[in-house]
Design an enzyme around this catalytic site. Sequence first.
Site, PDB file in Angstrom:
ATOM      1  N   SER A   7       0.835  -1.203   0.000  1.00  0.00           N
ATOM      2  CA  SER A   7       0.000   0.000   0.000  1.00  0.00           C
ATOM      3  C   SER A   7       0.870   1.253   0.000  1.00  0.00           C
ATOM      4  O   SER A   7       1.609   1.498   0.963  1.00  0.00           O
ATOM      5  CB  SER A   7      -0.904   0.010   1.236  1.00  0.00           C
ATOM      6  OG  SER A   7      -1.466   1.302   1.366  1.00  0.00           O
ATOM      7  N   HIS A  32      -1.233  -1.398  -4.096  1.00  0.00           N
ATOM      8  CA  HIS A  32      -2.527  -1.077  -3.481  1.00  0.00           C
ATOM      9  C   HIS A  32      -2.635   0.436  -3.317  1.00  0.00           C
ATOM     10  O   HIS A  32      -1.774   1.083  -2.733  1.00  0.00           O
ATOM     11  CB  HIS A  32      -2.575  -1.782  -2.123  1.00  0.00           C
ATOM     12  CG  HIS A  32      -3.875  -1.701  -1.392  1.00  0.00           C
ATOM     13  ND1 HIS A  32      -4.952  -2.510  -1.656  1.00  0.00           N
ATOM     14  CD2 HIS A  32      -4.263  -0.901  -0.364  1.00  0.00           C
ATOM     15  CE1 HIS A  32      -5.942  -2.227  -0.822  1.00  0.00           C
ATOM     16  NE2 HIS A  32      -5.559  -1.239  -0.033  1.00  0.00           N
ATOM     17  N   ASP A  34      -4.947   3.396  -1.834  1.00  0.00           N
ATOM     18  CA  ASP A  34      -6.024   3.679  -0.880  1.00  0.00           C
ATOM     19  C   ASP A  34      -6.607   5.064  -1.116  1.00  0.00           C
ATOM     20  O   ASP A  34      -5.903   6.063  -0.974  1.00  0.00           O
ATOM     21  CB  ASP A  34      -5.474   3.631   0.551  1.00  0.00           C
ATOM     22  CG  ASP A  34      -5.190   2.223   1.015  1.00  0.00           C
ATOM     23  OD1 ASP A  34      -6.123   1.398   0.993  1.00  0.00           O
ATOM     24  OD2 ASP A  34      -4.037   1.952   1.392  1.00  0.00           O
ATOM     25  N   MET A  36      -9.343   7.780   0.168  1.00  0.00           N
ATOM     26  CA  MET A  36     -10.187   8.116   1.331  1.00  0.00           C
ATOM     27  C   MET A  36     -10.812   9.488   1.138  1.00  0.00           C
ATOM     28  O   MET A  36     -10.126  10.417   0.705  1.00  0.00           O
ATOM     29  CB  MET A  36      -9.333   8.156   2.593  1.00  0.00           C
ATOM     30  CG  MET A  36      -8.581   6.875   2.859  1.00  0.00           C
ATOM     31  SD  MET A  36      -7.584   7.067   4.340  1.00  0.00           S
ATOM     32  CE  MET A  36      -6.739   5.493   4.362  1.00  0.00           C
ATOM     33  N   HIS A  65      -8.429   0.671  -3.722  1.00  0.00           N
ATOM     34  CA  HIS A  65      -9.337   0.448  -2.587  1.00  0.00           C
ATOM     35  C   HIS A  65     -10.049   1.759  -2.281  1.00  0.00           C
ATOM     36  O   HIS A  65      -9.464   2.667  -1.700  1.00  0.00           O
ATOM     37  CB  HIS A  65      -8.484  -0.037  -1.396  1.00  0.00           C
ATOM     38  CG  HIS A  65      -9.240  -0.208  -0.119  1.00  0.00           C
ATOM     39  ND1 HIS A  65      -8.605  -0.326   1.098  1.00  0.00           N
ATOM     40  CD2 HIS A  65     -10.571  -0.293   0.149  1.00  0.00           C
ATOM     41  CE1 HIS A  65      -9.513  -0.455   2.046  1.00  0.00           C
ATOM     42  NE2 HIS A  65     -10.708  -0.435   1.504  1.00  0.00           N
ATOM     43  N   MET A  67     -12.349   3.972  -0.273  1.00  0.00           N
ATOM     44  CA  MET A  67     -13.020   4.157   1.022  1.00  0.00           C
ATOM     45  C   MET A  67     -13.792   5.464   0.902  1.00  0.00           C
ATOM     46  O   MET A  67     -13.427   6.487   1.500  1.00  0.00           O
ATOM     47  CB  MET A  67     -11.971   4.215   2.140  1.00  0.00           C
ATOM     48  CG  MET A  67     -11.372   2.856   2.453  1.00  0.00           C
ATOM     49  SD  MET A  67      -9.817   2.989   3.363  1.00  0.00           S
ATOM     50  CE  MET A  67      -8.673   3.101   2.005  1.00  0.00           C
ATOM     51  N   MET A 136     -11.293  -6.306   5.636  1.00  0.00           N
ATOM     52  CA  MET A 136     -10.442  -5.375   6.394  1.00  0.00           C
ATOM     53  C   MET A 136     -10.048  -6.006   7.727  1.00  0.00           C
ATOM     54  O   MET A 136     -10.902  -6.537   8.442  1.00  0.00           O
ATOM     55  CB  MET A 136     -11.178  -4.059   6.651  1.00  0.00           C
ATOM     56  CG  MET A 136     -11.362  -3.157   5.437  1.00  0.00           C
ATOM     57  SD  MET A 136      -9.850  -2.725   4.573  1.00  0.00           S
ATOM     58  CE  MET A 136      -8.958  -1.800   5.826  1.00  0.00           C
ATOM     59  N   GLY A 141      -9.098   3.621   7.328  1.00  0.00           N
ATOM     60  CA  GLY A 141      -8.879   5.052   7.544  1.00  0.00           C
ATOM     61  C   GLY A 141      -7.441   5.455   7.762  1.00  0.00           C
ATOM     62  O   GLY A 141      -7.059   6.561   7.404  1.00  0.00           O
ATOM     63  N   PHE A 142      -6.645   4.555   8.305  1.00  0.00           N
ATOM     64  CA  PHE A 142      -5.248   4.911   8.592  1.00  0.00           C
ATOM     65  C   PHE A 142      -4.337   3.711   8.412  1.00  0.00           C
ATOM     66  O   PHE A 142      -4.751   2.580   8.695  1.00  0.00           O
ATOM     67  CB  PHE A 142      -5.104   5.422  10.037  1.00  0.00           C
ATOM     68  CG  PHE A 142      -5.981   6.607  10.324  1.00  0.00           C
ATOM     69  CD1 PHE A 142      -5.570   7.892   9.965  1.00  0.00           C
ATOM     70  CD2 PHE A 142      -7.218   6.447  10.913  1.00  0.00           C
ATOM     71  CE1 PHE A 142      -6.396   8.989  10.207  1.00  0.00           C
ATOM     72  CE2 PHE A 142      -8.048   7.537  11.160  1.00  0.00           C
ATOM     73  CZ  PHE A 142      -7.636   8.812  10.804  1.00  0.00           C
ATOM     74  N   GLY A 143      -3.106   3.986   7.986  1.00  0.00           N
ATOM     75  CA  GLY A 143      -2.089   2.947   7.965  1.00  0.00           C
ATOM     76  C   GLY A 143      -1.494   2.804   9.352  1.00  0.00           C
ATOM     77  O   GLY A 143      -1.753   3.613  10.253  1.00  0.00           O
ATOM     78  N   GLY A 144      -0.701   1.756   9.536  1.00  0.00           N
ATOM     79  CA  GLY A 144       0.066   1.603  10.769  1.00  0.00           C
ATOM     80  C   GLY A 144      -0.726   1.177  11.997  1.00  0.00           C
ATOM     81  O   GLY A 144      -0.258   1.345  13.118  1.00  0.00           O
ATOM     82  N   ASP A 174      -6.268  -6.597   4.603  1.00  0.00           N
ATOM     83  CA  ASP A 174      -5.675  -5.257   4.572  1.00  0.00           C
ATOM     84  C   ASP A 174      -5.738  -4.638   5.962  1.00  0.00           C
ATOM     85  O   ASP A 174      -6.825  -4.433   6.505  1.00  0.00           O
ATOM     86  CB  ASP A 174      -6.470  -4.415   3.560  1.00  0.00           C
ATOM     87  CG  ASP A 174      -5.966  -2.994   3.424  1.00  0.00           C
ATOM     88  OD1 ASP A 174      -4.889  -2.678   3.965  1.00  0.00           O
ATOM     89  OD2 ASP A 174      -6.668  -2.198   2.758  1.00  0.00           O
ATOM     90  N   GLY A 175      -4.553  -4.336   6.491  1.00  0.00           N
ATOM     91  CA  GLY A 175      -4.489  -3.624   7.762  1.00  0.00           C
ATOM     92  C   GLY A 175      -3.727  -4.394   8.822  1.00  0.00           C
ATOM     93  O   GLY A 175      -4.126  -5.499   9.210  1.00  0.00           O
ATOM     94  N   GLY A 176      -2.604  -3.825   9.240  1.00  0.00           N
ATOM     95  CA  GLY A 176      -1.848  -4.418  10.345  1.00  0.00           C
ATOM     96  C   GLY A 176      -1.113  -5.698  10.010  1.00  0.00           C
ATOM     97  O   GLY A 176      -0.720  -6.445  10.911  1.00  0.00           O
ATOM     98  N   GLY A 196       1.291  -2.050   4.183  1.00  0.00           N
ATOM     99  CA  GLY A 196       1.698  -0.664   3.964  1.00  0.00           C
ATOM    100  C   GLY A 196       2.930  -0.334   4.762  1.00  0.00           C
ATOM    101  O   GLY A 196       4.060  -0.376   4.264  1.00  0.00           O
ATOM    102  N   SER A 197       2.726  -0.037   6.063  1.00  0.00           N
ATOM    103  CA  SER A 197       3.860   0.413   6.876  1.00  0.00           C
ATOM    104  C   SER A 197       4.953  -0.642   6.973  1.00  0.00           C
ATOM    105  O   SER A 197       6.138  -0.296   6.983  1.00  0.00           O
ATOM    106  CB  SER A 197       3.377   0.827   8.263  1.00  0.00           C
ATOM    107  OG  SER A 197       2.495  -0.128   8.791  1.00  0.00           O
TER     108      SER A 197
HETATM  109  C1  DX5 Z   1      -6.254   1.412   5.810  1.00  0.00           C
HETATM  110  C2  DX5 Z   1      -5.825   1.107   4.402  1.00  0.00           C
HETATM  111  C3  DX5 Z   1      -4.667   0.194   4.313  1.00  0.00           C
HETATM  112  C4  DX5 Z   1      -3.388   0.711   4.901  1.00  0.00           C
HETATM  113  C5  DX5 Z   1      -2.658  -0.474   5.425  1.00  0.00           C
HETATM  114  O1  DX5 Z   1      -7.497   1.992   5.808  1.00  0.00           O
HETATM  115  O2  DX5 Z   1      -6.888   0.492   3.696  1.00  0.00           O
HETATM  116  O3  DX5 Z   1      -4.452  -0.240   2.973  1.00  0.00           O
HETATM  117  O4  DX5 Z   1      -2.575   1.394   4.004  1.00  0.00           O
HETATM  118  O5  DX5 Z   1      -1.557  -0.039   6.130  1.00  0.00           O
HETATM  119  P1  DX5 Z   1      -0.819  -0.968   7.182  1.00  0.00           P
HETATM  120  O6  DX5 Z   1      -0.298  -2.172   6.441  1.00  0.00           O
HETATM  121  O7  DX5 Z   1       0.263  -0.080   7.693  1.00  0.00           O
HETATM  122  O8  DX5 Z   1      -1.811  -1.352   8.231  1.00  0.00           O
HETATM  123 ZN    ZN Z   2      -6.428  -0.447   1.723  1.00  0.00          ZN
END
Ligand code: DX5
Ligand code: ZN
Length: 216
Positions: A7, A32, A34, A36, A65, A67, A136, A141-144, A174-176, A196-197
């Site tokens: 991502s 990917h 994202d 938003m 993706h 959102m 999900m 809404g947020f990475g990391g 997707d996520g964490g 992502g992170s």
């Molecule tokens: C969150 C995004 C994810 C995000 C994942 O809403 O949809 O795609 O970038 O980031 P990580 O892998 O850091 O959780």
């Molecule tokens: Zn995503």
Amino acid sequence: MNILSPSILSADFWKLGEDIRAVEKAGVKWLHVDVMDGLFVPSISYGMPILQCVRPKTDLFLDVHLMIEKPERYVQEFAKCGADLVNFHIEATEDVEGCIQLIRETGKKVGITIKPNTPPEAVEAYLELVDMVLVMTVEPGFGGQKLIPECLDKVQVIRKMVADKGLSTDIQVDGGISLDNVHMALEAGANVIVAGSSVFKNDACVNAEEFLKKLQ
Ligand code: DX5
Ligand code: ZN
């Protein structure tokens, strides 16, 4: 086949091109993106201009993706801007089938997404109509953020639904997701992994290579 979709939300936008080349060099095939809108999710990221900029520079499969509220307003435009797959949240529209149809008309692949509190049964009626289901594993809404492990139980349920129907639908998480927990997602039945992170916050090339090894 297992796929890694890094991502770019966690990339360094000052050097986005370099970060994308780094994951390409590692052997990644998907990216990917994202999007938003500050309504469906509390944050605002980026949209069409990023896709238009990235599309002519890479052959990576662009997994978008969305959102956003009422995705039917924009799905065709994202397809036009270079998405290879357009993915929207079923919670964001009153007309899931209509939205799937709009994407199909563009010839691009179709994905539907569910948030952590949406039950797996909510996607059952659409499985024959889509190429991918995104489960999900954090609140969008947020990475990391930290993985919510209970969401992987939903992956198991959807993997069984897909198998029972004789389909080959991709299941994305997707996520964490990190190098330490990706095995849990794979064991639950996911075959497309967003990270992502854990890819971009360090040496993107090395981290993507490590992920790809785990996915083999
Ligand atoms: C969150 C995004 C994810 C995000 C994942 O809403 O949809 O795609 O970038 O980031 P990580 O892998 O850091 O959780
Ligand atoms: Zn995503």
